[in-house]
Design an enzyme around this catalytic site. Sequence first.
Site, PDB file in Angstrom:
ATOM      1  N   THR A   1      14.811  46.804 121.953  1.00  0.00           N
ATOM      2  CA  THR A   1      14.718  47.892 122.912  1.00  0.00           C
ATOM      3  C   THR A   1      14.893  49.230 122.224  1.00  0.00           C
ATOM      4  O   THR A   1      15.372  49.300 121.107  1.00  0.00           O
ATOM      5  CB  THR A   1      15.800  47.662 123.991  1.00  0.00           C
ATOM      6  OG1 THR A   1      15.581  46.391 124.585  1.00  0.00           O
ATOM      7  CG2 THR A   1      15.818  48.719 125.058  1.00  0.00           C
TER       8      THR A   1
ATOM      9  N   GLN B   1       9.114  39.174 127.799  1.00  0.00           N
ATOM     10  CA  GLN B   1      10.170  39.458 128.775  1.00  0.00           C
ATOM     11  C   GLN B   1      10.406  38.328 129.767  1.00  0.00           C
ATOM     12  O   GLN B   1      11.477  38.274 130.393  1.00  0.00           O
ATOM     13  CB  GLN B   1       9.833  40.738 129.550  1.00  0.00           C
ATOM     14  CG  GLN B   1       9.810  41.999 128.708  1.00  0.00           C
ATOM     15  CD  GLN B   1      11.188  42.530 128.380  1.00  0.00           C
ATOM     16  OE1 GLN B   1      12.189  41.830 128.525  1.00  0.00           O
ATOM     17  NE2 GLN B   1      11.256  43.773 127.935  1.00  0.00           N
TER      18      GLN B   1
END
Length: 574
Positions: free
Chosen positions: A389, A426
């Site tokens: 991230t 994800q």
Amino acid sequence: MLSWLVVGNTVMAASRANPESATGLQRPDAVIAKRMLVVTAHPHATQVGYQVLQRGGSAADAAVAIQAALTLVEPQSSGIGGGAFMLYWDADKQQLLTYDGRETAPGTATSELFVGDDGKPMRWVDALVGGRSVGVPGVLRMLELAHQQQGVLPWSELFDGAVELARQGFEVTPRLQQLLEQEMNPGIKRYSQARDYFYPSGQPLQAGDKLANPQLAQTLQKIAEQGADYLYSGELAQRLVDRVHGASDNPGLLQLEDLADYQAKVRQPLCQPFRQYQVCGMPPPTSGGVTVLQILAMMEHQGLPDLEPQGIDFAHRFSQASRLAYADRGRYLADSDFVNVPVRQLLDRDYLRQRAKLIDPQLDMGSASPGQFDNVAYADDESPELPSTSHFVVVDSRGNAVSMTTSIEMAFGSTLMVDGFLLNNQLTDFSFVAERDGQLIANRVEPGKRPRSSMSPMMVFDQQGRLVLLTGSPGGSRIINYVAQMLLQTLVWGMDPQQVVTLPHISNRNGVTELELDSQAPEQVKALQAGLEQRGHTVKVTAMNSGIHAIMRNRDGSWRSAVDPRREGLALGQ
């Protein structure tokens, strides 16, 4: 000035909690700015965003440009093949908006998505690589929506910096080199597109190499000309779907209809008083906003500010508040468009006061149990969450601001690459099983559902309603602890934000108490470990790879940056 300091010759291996391993430290200087300020995880992304602000662009404009650049220069962490959450402060309207660009499950996905032919949940390492784990990318639609509502400059101009950089090339950084040498993602060499790009001639890219990406340059140019539709319903959409289906060893379910139907969402922010401030974050499907606010509320009953901000009492009580908050997170937090998430009850002041009473100031409580609410019953979720991230913050000359966390999940995502960018993995943020002991799990896979996240972009306002702090971090499920600790040490003790982001982390996700391996202050960590063990903690000292970036208002109205030394960030302002 940036000076890169490699910590010895030791590189820590990645784990489920640490999707990007520690690669060294830099020594960033704080930047003081009166008009505008940008902080991102990479110098080129900061420069691209800053140039947009200099041309009169808004914070939303800068966010578009920054994300385009990060897709190129920090490909392991985020990109247009992933998703994001963004807080946006509209200074003129005095309004806080939250934008949800989280990925969604394909329309044909079922709760059996990660169940193998043998009827058992797949191993995480087998699920993450390939097409099965790819959700519908959301960040580009989200940025387009934010630009439509908050933009100043034309969309077509916001990609110029990233397009030029992709054409001309940029210097590979030590961090990217080390992540490739470690083969952080077990599938990074599985498919030819990523293998040939990151390992030319079979060798990992080296720091200082010039890396161009003409395919990405062309993709971004098309997006600049045609808008996000180029990805969601244009030529790129078919190639994206083909790549997901073409991963024959682990194909996915993504269809053209899934891309065409994707919608970014504007949601109501979660705001809660903390001392003399109002602290605001994202609502579900991320668990970050709720869980950070729970920790802050329970810590208000722990004798603040009389505790030493880096002492044993603080570490112990912080770990206990975190245990309780993570217990609630594991049971109740999921996509509220699909399941009943008791947000109001979870943030109720009386409820959190009672939860805080469970904290023994001298003894670790062990595994905490979640609270109980009428008409809300789920089984606990143990989904592995590994966001590779990035977080960035922006304040523009009008006082508008962005706090945005963006991700492709595990380092290098699914490792599937299409037209110059990586696709996310994800969907592995969902629970791999739908129920336990006959009780449904809130974060189970459902068609069109958004997987739970820990991303925690935050903004803080003073009693006059002025924005005083914006922050967030990468770091997997530890994000919540990183951000909560940062907010406590800044808002309670008034510590300088640049100092705060350099402090060793404390984390407890309702398991062992983790202390950050700190080569700069090993005796301090050792003493903290001994003190916590005396209170019954099982302590693990480990590398923790945050990337906290922040902007804080000074008393004179100017802005001050904070750049996490664990990554390669840069602040620019004027």
